[in-house]
Each structure stands twice: as structure tokens, then as C-alpha cells.
Design an enzyme around this catalytic site. Structure first.
Site, PDB file in Angstrom:
ATOM      1  CE  LYS A  33      -0.764   0.496   5.005  1.00 28.80           C
ATOM      2  NZ  LYS A  33       0.007   1.733   5.114  1.00 28.80           N
ATOM      3  CB  THR A  34       3.968   2.270   1.757  1.00 25.42           C
ATOM      4  OG1 THR A  34       3.425   1.993   3.042  1.00 25.42           O
ATOM      5  CG2 THR A  34       4.817   3.531   1.839  1.00 25.42           C
ATOM      6  CG  ASP A 225      -1.196   5.005   5.051  1.00 25.29           C
ATOM      7  OD1 ASP A 225      -1.773   4.012   4.588  1.00 25.29           O
ATOM      8  OD2 ASP A 225      -0.054   4.966   5.549  1.00 25.29           O
ATOM      9  CD  GLU A 226      -2.346   1.693   8.186  1.00 26.10           C
ATOM     10  OE1 GLU A 226      -3.389   1.015   8.138  1.00 26.10           O
ATOM     11  OE2 GLU A 226      -1.212   1.185   8.190  1.00 26.10           O
ATOM     12  CD  GLN A 256      -3.517  -4.863   8.332  1.00 26.62           C
ATOM     13  OE1 GLN A 256      -2.551  -4.578   9.019  1.00 26.62           O
ATOM     14  NE2 GLN A 256      -3.463  -4.879   7.009  1.00 26.62           N
ATOM     15  NE  ARG A 613       1.154  -7.190  11.276  1.00 27.92           N
ATOM     16  CZ  ARG A 613       0.874  -6.455  10.213  1.00 27.92           C
ATOM     17  NH1 ARG A 613       1.671  -5.475   9.857  1.00 27.92           N
ATOM     18  NH2 ARG A 613      -0.190  -6.702   9.480  1.00 27.92           N
TER      19      ARG A 613
END
Length: 767
Positions: A33-34, A225-226, A256, A613
């Protein structure tokens, strides 16, 4: 095709090339995503959009810096310096400073961190003559914070029947009045807390049409973002800012969404398609992080949630090891197992300490892992401990700098007015506060006019000298950068000398911490930065930067240490090898979060975050017995254990000794209501630490001997006979555990073997 598009998969490219109109990019864990966000920004700029018209909001300064660096790398020029990329709080603070006069605040307003804000709450509670044990600062502050994040002002709070009823039921009916007094005190001090940076910015946009129009026109393209972590105030601000052009791009993953306790609401991302017409939705489902086995387990777990955007992550990565599910006898055994596994993996696969992360649901779980890592000399670091900037000596020095910048900051002023000691006693300080409240002026105004308030001559002279010193510092604000001014403050106040003269171990550590702070200020003033306000190397710019730091920003990732942290703190991070501990019912999922389906589904999303993770190897551990709140509790495996796909699990480690891979007699994947015990079975010594069942179901009641009195067990040895009040007579067969927390394994006549923690048990030594 532009070169920067070549490394994108089809879905990523689709998200990047969409230019005008709202778009929701559902980015699964590890899906890049980044990369998509930064490439999208670069593409907008490469196709003619002015960098000044782009706003990108993140949740950490670290993420913002990474995005800006990547954009610069893609474009190969310095245009990225003109972007508005930053956290919600840092960007809004920057704008609020320029618009502060519209809200009645000074441009150099102080930003209170959580400790400052709670200190103000304590002051208000005390002045209202309320019981501070009943109106605890933490409880009241959290209530106020929740209200602000929901855009509820003090007036609205007091007039809200539902909120008032909640406070009445909690027997805290005056929180509304405390909220009002708290806001008035912050305003008088020229200060905003973290939540104010959102609330006040919303008020600026909603009550000043000219400001709203100005920033709507300025920010033609908005990216978040997020997005799943946004709260009500952030959501409403984005709605206002994006209303003119509707070029709003949100990136997030509903799977998430784990921060409801901070006010985040999953509904923001679930309902995004209803907020705008013709929303483009792009699903990023290819995972680049994890092995196939890890990803399959994650997909299987999250599929049990009903409230979600349907998606299925996939990866072309290798299949990888199966996930290891380990059941141990106690939480201490769990810690020992994990430390052993880390040591073995380092030797076998040449991992470094920094390749490992140990994740847990609550901070209290770190103890057993810490003890085991220390015993094996494995370097580790706990995240979420006391921040460098929260240490007393650092807060003291920064308070001087805050007062120089904003003398109306009462919290900082109270902290340093008599430090180092200069003869302004508690009575004189309380007198200044009293007059400030009585005449509705700042405490600083009282000190400036001390002669008018009847201070005796000796105290008056000291106060005047203090005021003159602060004003002298203020006269240098426009002449010196942050570092030069900090050096001047350190010398003139005597704070550096005071710490230097303390030659104790603690004193030396405090002095070194202060030197480290000065180093950070020097680094700030010497680091090349950008045009506009960020070129500012002034004290005000420095204080704003450090006040808005987060734990994630503080970590430079340089140390070769095993990382221990809560799962909440691990979000956004990735590690080659991950251990997730404490998969026990009432611990994970947490007993406080299983009252509704929504709460349970957030706990499951938290488990999903923990699993994703991991890149190559994943361990999931739980124990039969755990000390919680001073009591040894017997635990059932988490309901999430039942949801794990058996074909992806390595059951050979469940209860076995990890060095020989043998499976224990008990089946760790059965879930009896009570642990079973076979009295005819003698536990094998080497496997004792990893028994998968607690050796007791039924206790034969024992009546203590007449005059039973506990003995001193500090020197208890194997072979000694003892009497336990509940389990009866037995023989000590093994001693283990740390010196400060010894554990005896005792074989009782009628109740089998038990591990007894001597700090809690009452034993009588018979012989």
C-alpha cells in the site's frame, strides 16, 4: 509507459492511474500500500498536478517521511518538499498556527501531551474539591478525549441526556463540569491537547467559511493512509476538505481495524462507498510479505468475521514452514520455550536478534519472556515503555523552553518556577495560582505583577529575577536557533550544572539524558529541510516536532535486539520470525472485549494483524496455567485456536521438547473443560517444562495439622518434606525459577505433582 509504473501489478497500477474522483483502495496486509500511495502521488505530480495541491495524511511521522522520500526518489527532483505530507496532528497543527487568531489562540500555542493534559485534569478536580480517587485523572481524561474525538463540546456534553446518564451510573455526575473547566484552563494557558488539534481544526472549517474555502481550494487531491483507523473527527474533517473536488483517495484494510478504544470506527471504511457517488474500488490482494502457509492461516481466521469487505489474499511466495502451535504448562514455561526457540533458530538459520518479534495481547505478559531472554543473554527491547521525552529531567528542561515560547503555559511554569531551587516555595506558588484564578489572568501575569499581590520583599525579588530571566530568553527567540537558545537556557537556569553535580548513578544517567536531548536539538538545527514553514529552525518548530512524536517514530531500528510489544504496537511492522503468546480464553480474546459480536470481531482482527506480521516463520503459544493479578489461574485455549486450519499447523511441537521434536502423551489439540491427569504416568524430566496438561483435576481435601504455621521457604531444597494447607503432605523433587520468584515441584501423597510458587504458597517444612 512511465518507468515508475513498471514495478506495479495490475491492481496497483489501476489504483495509481485513477486520477479524478473518489477511490477506495482496499489494501490487504503486505500488499504494497505504501508503494501504491507514493507512486500515486508521484504520478499526479508527473502529470501536471502542483505539489502544493496534494494533501497526504498518515498516522506516524515515520510513515510520512518514508512516503516523501520515495516520491523524491521516483521523480528525481525536489518537488516533493512542497507536498503536505504528515500525520493528522502535525498537518493540522501547522495550519492552526497560521489560523490561530480566528479561534482566539496565540500562534505559539503550546501542545499538551497526555501527561500535561492529565495534570490539568488533576488541578481542576482539586480546585472543584472533588475526590481525586473517585474522579481519577486517567478516567476523566479518557472520557474528555472520547468526547472530543466525537466532536462533542463541553456544552453539548452537559446537554446530552445519554452521556449524563452514563456518568450518573458510573457515579461521576460532574464530568461535564470538569470538561468545561478543563477546556477553559487550556484556553487560558494558550494550550491545545492532542485531541484539540482535531476538534479545533474541525471548528475552524465548520465555523469560518473563508477558511474552509481556502483549504478546499488548496488541497485539490487528498489521500488518507490507514483509513480504517480514522475516528469521527478525522472522518468529518476529510468530508469537509474533500467536498469541493471529491478527489479523495483512501487506503486501508478493514481486517486491520483494531483501534476502537482510541475512537477509531471501522464504519468509516465500510461506509465509504455511500459517502460519494461513483466510488472506484480497487482491491490489493497480492501479498508480498508472508509465506503461503502464514497467509492461508490468516485468511482462514478472518473469514469468521461477518462485518468485512470480502477479499482473499494470495501470494506467489514459497509455501514455507507450517505454523507451530505450542502448549506449555505455565507462563514461565512459555517464556522459556520462546527463548529456547529463538536461540535455536539463530544457530540453525543464522537469524539476528532483530529478526524476531514477540507479540502479546497485554503489556503484563512481557515478564516471563523478559526473564527467559535475560537468562539466555539474548538482547531485547520492550516497546511501549517510558518514552525518552517523558523522563523527568527531559520534561523539566523542555518546560523551560515551553515557558520561553509561551509564558501562559501554566503546567510548564509550575514545573520549573522553583527548579533548580531558587526560594519560591509551595505557598508562593499556590498564591500565584489563586490570584490567577480569582482575576481570570494567567499565572505568568501574576508573576509579572507580583508587587501588586502582596508578596514579601525577599520573595518578590526572587520572582522578579525569575521573570527577568525568562524575558531575557524571550528576547533571543528571533535571534537564535533552537540549539543556541537551549544552550543559553541550560547555562543561565543552572539546570545543566544541577544535574552535572549529582554524581550518583541515577544522576549521571539524568545528565547523559539531558546531553542527548541537546544533541537532538543540534541535529534538528543542522539537518537540511524544506521550503516554507519546515525551514524554520526555531524553538517553536522544534517543540512542535517532538511533541507530536510517536513510539514508532522514536524507533530507528538500528539495534540488534529481539522486539517485544503488544500486537497493537506491532501494526504496520513486519518481521521474519514472530511469536504470538498467550492464546488463552479471557486473555486473547480479552475478557473485556467479548460482550458483543463487534468486540469479538475486533479481537479476531487483532489476531489477524498478529499473524500477518510474520514473513517466514510463525509460532503461536499458550499455557495451561498463568499468574494473573497474583493468582494462578487455569486456562482454556483461546477460541481462536479452534479456528486454526489443522492442515497448516505443525503439531509436533505441541507440548514436546523442541530439541527432539517428540510429541507429548497428551493431545494439545483436544480442548477438555478441565485439564486431565494420569497419576500412573511419570513426567519425563527433560520434557517437564513443556507438559501440555496441568497434573490435577480432582483435589483430595486436606485438613491442615493443628497449629499449622507457614515456614520460611527461602532455602527450600529437593528432598525436604512439606505440608501444604490444601494439597497435604509431599516431597520437594525439584527447585527452579528465578531467585526472586522460586518455584518448587512437589510430589504430594494424594494429589500428584504440582508446581508451587513459593512467593504465594504457604508451606510448612516437616523435615
Amino acid at each position: 509507459m512511465q518507468e515508475y509504473l513498471q514495478g506495479l501489478n495490475e491492481s496497483q497500477r489501476e489504483a495509481v492511474l485513477h486520477r479524478d474522483g473518489p477511490i477506495m483502495i482496499v489494501a490487504g496486509a503486505g500488499s504494497g500500500k505504501t508503494k501504491v500511495l507514493t507512486t500515486r502521488i508521484a504520478h499526479l505530480m508527473a502529470t501536471g498536478v502542483d505539489a502544493f495541491q496534494i494533501l497526504a495524511l498518515t498516522f506516524t511521522n515515520k510513515a510520512a517521511a518514508e512516503m516523501k522520500e520515495r516520491v523524491t526518489h521516483i521523480l528525481g527532483n525536489n518537488e516533493a518538499k512542497n507536498l503536505y505530507i504528515g500525520t493528522f496532528h502535525s498537518v493540522f497543527a501547522r495550519i492552526l498556527r497560521a489560523e490561530a487568531d480566528k479561534l482566539g489562540y496565540p500562534r505559539n500555542f503550546t501542545i499538551y501531551d497526555t501527561d500535561d493534559a492529565k495534570s490539568v485534569v488533576k488541578t481542576v478536580v482539586k480546585e472543584m474539591n472533588l475526590d481525586d480517587k473517585h474522579y481519577k485523572a486517567n478516567t476523566v481524561y479518557n472520557r474528555i478525549s472520547s468526547a472530543k474525538n466525537s466532536l462533542i463540546t463541553p456544552e453539548e456534553y452537559i446537554n446530552d441526556y445519554g452521556l449524563q446518564q452514563e456518568d450518573m451510573r458510573a457515579n461521576r455526575p460532574l464530568i461535564g463540569q470538569i470538561y468545561t473547566a478543563y477546556c477553559n484552563r487550556c484556553y487560558k494557558n494558550g494550550a491545545m491537547d492532542f485531541d484539540d488539534l482535531l476538534l479545533k481544526f474541525y471548528q475552524l472549517l465548520s465555523t469560518h467559511p473563508e477558511s474552509l474555502s481556502k483549504y478546499q481550494r488548496k488541497f485539490k487531491y487528498i489521500m488518507i493512509d490507514e483509513y480504517q483507523d480514522t475516528n469521527t473527527s478525522q472522518y468529518q474533517i476529510i468530508k469537509l476538505l474533500g467536498a469541493m473536488h471529491e478527489n479523495v483517495a483512501v487506503v486501508g484494510d478493514d481486517a486491520q481495524s483494531i483501534y476502537s478504544f482510541r475512537g477509531a470506527t471501522i464504519e468509516n471504511i465500510l461506509q465509504f462507498q455511500k459517502d460519494y457517488d461513483e466510488v472506484k474500488v480497487v482491491m490489493l490482494e497480492q501479498n508480498y510479505r508472508s509465506s503461503q502457509n502464514i497467509l492461508h492461516v490468516a485468511n482462514h481466521i478472518i473469514s469468521n468475521n461477518k462485518g468485512q469487505i470480502p477479499k482473499k489474499l494470495w501470494t506467489s511466495n514459497h509455501e514455507g514452514d507450517k505454523i507451530k502451535l505450542v502448549r506449555t504448562a505455565t507462563d514461565n514455561d512459555e517464556g522459556k520455550y520462546v527463548a529456547d526457540a529463538i536461540q535455536e533458530q539463530k544457530l540453525r538459520n543464522h537469524y539476528r536478534n532483530s529478526d524476531f518479534a514477540i507479540l502479546y495481547r497485554t503489556n503484563a505478559q512481557s515478564r516471563s519472556f523478559e526473564e527467559s531472554l535475560r537468562r539466555m543473554n539474548i538482547a531485547y527491547r520492550i516497546y511501549g515503555g517510558i518514552s525518552f521525552y517523558q523522563r523527568k529531567e527531559i520534561k523539566d528542561f523542555l518546560s523551560y523552553l515551553r515557558v520561553v515560547l509561551n509564558p501562559g503555559d501554566e503546567e510548564a511554569l509550575k514545573r520549573i518556577i522553583n527548579y533548580p531551587a531558587r526560594g519560591i516555595g509551595k505557598t508562593s506558588i499556590e498564591k500565584a495560582i489563586l490570584f490567577a484564578n480569582q482575576y481570570n489572568i494567567s499565572m505568568w501575569n501574576v508573576l509579572e505583577r507580583a508587587a501588586e499581590f502582596g508578596y514579601k520583599a525577599s520573595t518578590l525579588e526572587i520572582i522578579n529575577n525569575f521573570v527577568i530571566m525568562i524575558k531575557m530568553f524571550q528576547s533571543e527567540l528571533q535571534k537564535k536557533n533552537a540549539y543556541d537558545l537551549a544552550i543559553l537556557v541550560g547555562k543561565q537556569t543552572g539546570i545543566v550544572k544541577d544535574l552535572f553535580n549529582d554524581k550518583t548513578t541515577e544522576g549521571l544517567a539524568r545528565y547523559e539524558n539531558l546531553q542527548e536531548l541537546l544533541n537532538s536539538i543540534k541535529e534538528f538545527t543542522e539537518t537540511p529541510t524544506e521550503d516554507g514553514e519546515l525551514l524554520d529552525k526555531s524553538l517553536g518548530s522544534y517543540l512542535q516536532q517532538i511533541t507530536l512524536l510517536t513510539d514508532a517514530d522514536d524507533d530507528k531500528g538500528e539495534s540488534d535486539v529481539v522486539k517485544l510489544m503488544t500486537i497493537h504496537a506491532a501494526k504496520g511492522l513486519e518481521f521474519p520470525v514472530v511469536f504470538v503468546g498467550g492464546l488463552e480464553e479471557t486473555l486473547f480474546p480479552n475478557a473485556m472485549a467479548i460482550n458483543t459480536r463487534e468486540e469479538l470481531e475486533e479481537e479476531r482482527r487483532l489476531f489477524y494483524v498478529a499473524i500477518t506480521r510474520a514473513k517466514t516463520r510463525l509460532w503461536l503459544t499458550y499455557s495451561n496455567n498463568r499468574y494473573r493479578f497474583g493468582n494462578l489461574t487455569q486456562n482454556e485455549p483461546s477460541r481462536f485456536v479452534d479456528e486454526l486450519p489443522g492442515e497448516r499447523l505443525d503439531k509436533s511441537f505441541a507440548g514436546g521438547n523442541m530439541r527432539n521434536n517428540q510429541t507429548n502423551h497428551w493431545n494439545a489439540f483436544d480442548k477438555p473443560k478441565y485439564p486431565s491427569y494420569n497419576q500412573n504416568r511419570e513426567p519425563q524430566p527433560e520434557k517437564q517444562a513443556y507438559l501440555v496438561s496441568t497434573p490435577v483435576i480432582k483435589i483430595k481435601e486436606h485438613v491442615p495439622s493443628p497449629g499449622f504455621a507457614p515456614s520460611d521457604t527461602s532455602n527450600l531444597q529437593p528432598g525436604q518434606k512439606i505440608e501444604h494447607q490444601k494439597f497435604g503432605f509431599g516431597e520437594v523433587i525439584k527447585m527452579e525459577g528465578a531467585a526472586h520468584n522460586p518455584v518448587a515441584t512437589v510430589k504430594f501423597e494424594y494429589n500428584g505433582e504440582k508446581k508451587i510458587m513459593l512467593n504465594y504458597a504457604k508451606l510448612r517444612i516437616v523435615e
